[in-house]
Design a protein around this motif. Structure first.
Motif, mmCIF file in Angstrom:
data_model
loop_
_atom_site.group_PDB
_atom_site.id
_atom_site.type_symbol
_atom_site.label_atom_id
_atom_site.label_comp_id
_atom_site.label_asym_id
_atom_site.label_seq_id
_atom_site.Cartn_x
_atom_site.Cartn_y
_atom_site.Cartn_z
ATOM 1 N N LEU B 41 0.830 -1.211 0.000
ATOM 2 C CA LEU B 41 0.000 0.000 0.000
ATOM 3 C C LEU B 41 0.864 1.260 0.000
ATOM 4 O O LEU B 41 0.574 2.224 -0.714
ATOM 5 N N ALA B 42 1.927 1.241 0.822
ATOM 6 C CA ALA B 42 2.780 2.428 0.917
ATOM 7 C C ALA B 42 3.451 2.708 -0.416
ATOM 8 O O ALA B 42 3.514 3.856 -0.871
ATOM 9 N N ARG B 45 0.928 4.139 -2.715
ATOM 10 C CA ARG B 45 0.587 5.540 -2.403
ATOM 11 C C ARG B 45 1.657 6.493 -2.893
ATOM 12 O O ARG B 45 1.365 7.633 -3.233
ATOM 13 N N SER B 53 -2.001 5.429 -6.638
ATOM 14 C CA SER B 53 -1.932 6.175 -5.381
ATOM 15 C C SER B 53 -3.331 6.518 -4.877
ATOM 16 O O SER B 53 -3.593 6.475 -3.671
ATOM 17 N N ALA B 56 -4.828 3.301 -3.308
ATOM 18 C CA ALA B 56 -4.253 3.010 -1.997
ATOM 19 C C ALA B 56 -4.751 4.009 -0.957
ATOM 20 O O ALA B 56 -5.062 3.632 0.185
ATOM 21 N N ALA B 57 -4.860 5.278 -1.341
ATOM 22 C CA ALA B 57 -5.339 6.285 -0.388
ATOM 23 C C ALA B 57 -6.780 5.988 0.013
ATOM 24 O O ALA B 57 -7.145 6.102 1.194
ATOM 25 N N VAL B 60 -6.800 3.096 2.518
ATOM 26 C CA VAL B 60 -6.342 3.488 3.852
ATOM 27 C C VAL B 60 -7.397 4.335 4.561
ATOM 28 O O VAL B 60 -7.738 4.095 5.722
ATOM 29 N N THR B 61 -7.965 5.307 3.854
ATOM 30 C CA THR B 61 -8.965 6.181 4.470
ATOM 31 C C THR B 61 -10.184 5.382 4.920
ATOM 32 O O THR B 61 -10.710 5.586 6.010
ATOM 33 N N GLU B 107 0.445 3.437 6.527
ATOM 34 C CA GLU B 107 0.738 4.847 6.785
ATOM 35 C C GLU B 107 2.081 5.010 7.486
ATOM 36 O O GLU B 107 2.836 5.944 7.212
ATOM 37 N N ARG B 110 4.715 4.388 4.895
ATOM 38 C CA ARG B 110 4.798 5.521 3.969
ATOM 39 C C ARG B 110 5.628 6.652 4.593
ATOM 40 O O ARG B 110 6.501 7.232 3.950
#
Lengths: 243, 218
Positions: B41-42, B45, B53, B56-57, B60-61, B107, B110
């Motif tokens: 994921l990182a 992103r 990106s 992935a964002a 995560v959100t 996160e 990242r």
């Protein structure tokens, strides 16, 4: 994969009403817990930066205790264990006469738990200020409590609005543990709708959307607060927030 | 209240230990899977491809805005439906934890990758490495070193979060303690004991993280 879609179920009584009532309890628990967390968390955060060593240790002990026990277990300690440990009269009142016991227990438990997290943010806000601020405040004749009230806290709090937003949203999410002591908040209601109708997709999607809605509303509100309280020429929006 | 009965805890110890093993296995699976998926994921992103990106964002959100309990319910309901057969609470809990923790580890990772200076990536590429080689051999090793303390702290948080499998009646340490508490009518003993156990484990682990990572910070 077999599944019978029926989004209409969300807009039928009683399920529609259940969702709204769940949303209401989630919001109420969060606001109640947030009130406690802000007040107690500020006190503990101040304690953690206080010049006196004993006070600092007490603040640190508070944070470590509430941070190192799962919040679900903390809730059970408040709900099942505390009434057994306090004097008989109070214990009986807690078990029998306390109005809305699930609600108030959840508010207290989440408030004390979140206070430990808010305290860490308050501490980092105060520590982010240069030591010169405190020294200048003291040199200009303010007492230590005055220095905190008039200088350190007003500036420190402005710096931590973004992380405090995260803490608020964390309470919204954590408030779902209250379903384990029988409070029918949002997650509980969506589970109940699933149990009654077998429409798991629809009911969990509704809860998901409502949690998004709360997060969006809270974020917008906090941005507004951040902008309204900004001091001209100070580090501005986003300079300390998040990763 | 009658006296504190330690015997009930001693008698329940084997059962409690079985629960602790489930808690530890869930934590281990969640950390392992979460770090692996979180790394993916990182990298997504931070990728120059917008579609990657954004996806992935969004992932995560989404996972970070929802209560873990709701996610456990989601997967308890979804996994058997998707596979077409019942799989039991443990399997769906493991999947839920991995996907949930990946959002948080992602996160952290990242931030770790972002802390590596850009010149490192450029120099690696200039010396002939492909983008993925540069990430794997140069950027990620430095990033992981920088973020070890935060990842360990997140693992401690996760260990506490495994107690939430109580809601899908998976028998972890917390759930076993509550079963014994109900069965033997010994609520005070069992919950106090469980709280002390969690506290000792998490507090000593966080002290260990702090002392382990101090030289790296200084």
């Amino acid at each position: 994969m077999q599944y019978n879609w029926n989004w209409g179920v969300l807009f039928q009584e009683p399920y529609y009403g259940w969702l709204l009532s769940g949303l209401r309890w989630t919001v109420l628990v969060t606001l109640g817990a947030w009130t406690i967390a802000l007040m107690l968390g500020t006190a503990v955060g101040i304690a953690r930066t206080w010049p006196n060593r004993a006070v600092r240790t007490l603040g640190a002990a508070y944070v470590e205790i509430f941070r190192n026990v799962p919040v679900l277990l903390q809730l059970f300690l408040w709900f099942y264990v505390l009434p057994e440990l306090v004097p008989d009269g109070l214990g009986r009142w807690l078990k029998r006469d306390l109005p809305l016991p699930e609600f108030w227990t959840a508010v207290l438990c989440l408030g004390f738990y979140a206070a430990s997290r808010v305290a860490e943010q308050v501490r980092s806000g105060i520590e982010a200020l240069s030591r010169g601020q405190l020294q200048a405040a003291l040199a200009s004749g303010l007492t230590l409590p005055q220095a905190y009230r008039l200088v350190l806290l007003p500036i420190g709090f402005r710096l931590i609005v973004p992380p405090l937003t995260s803490e608020f949203l964390s309470i919204v999410r954590t408030s779902s543990v209250a379903l384990t002591i029988g409070l029918l908040e949002l997650t509980a209601q969506s589970r109940q709708i699933e149990n009654y109708t077998f429409q798991g997709f629809e009911s969990f999607a509704a809860a998901t959307a409502l949690y998004f809605g709360i997060a969006l509303a809270a974020t917008l509100l906090m941005h507004l607060i951040e902008r309204r309280t900004a001091i001209a020429g100070m580090v501005g929006k986003g300079s300390l927030g998040g990763v | 209240m009658t006296g504190f009965d330690w015997g009930v805890i001693v008698r329940a110890l084997p059962f409690l230990w079985d629960g602790m093993k489930v808690s530890l296995m869930l934590t281990g699976a969640g950390v392992l899977g979460g770090v692996l998926l979180g790394t993916v994921l990182a990298i997504m992103r931070l990728s120059p491809y917008r579609a990657l990106s954004v996806a992935a964002a969004a992932y995560v959100t989404t996972f970070r805005s929802l209560p873990l309990i709701l996610i456990l319910f989601w997967f308890y309901f979804l996994v058997p439906l998707a596979l077409g057969r019942p799989v039991g609470a443990f399997a769906s809990a493991v999947i839920a934890f991995i996907l949930f923790e990946a959002a948080y580890f992602g996160e952290i990772i990242r931030a770790g990758i972002s802390s590596v200076r850009r010149g490192q990536l450029l120099a690696a590429k200039a010396s002939g490495m492909t983008h993925l080689q540069a990430l794997r051999l140069v950027v990620l090793p430095q990033a992981f070193r920088a973020m070890t303390p935060v990842m360990l702290t997140q693992s401690i948080v996760m260990f506490q979060d495994t107690s939430l499998v109580y809601v899908i009646t998976l028998r972890d340490f917390m759930t076993v303690a509550s079963i014994v508490a109900g069965r033997d009518g010994r609520v005070v003993e069992l919950y106090t004991f469980a709280a002390v156990v969690y506290f000792v484990i998490c507090f000593s682990a966080s002290l260990a993280v702090r002392s382990l990572c101090r030289p790296a910070i200084a």
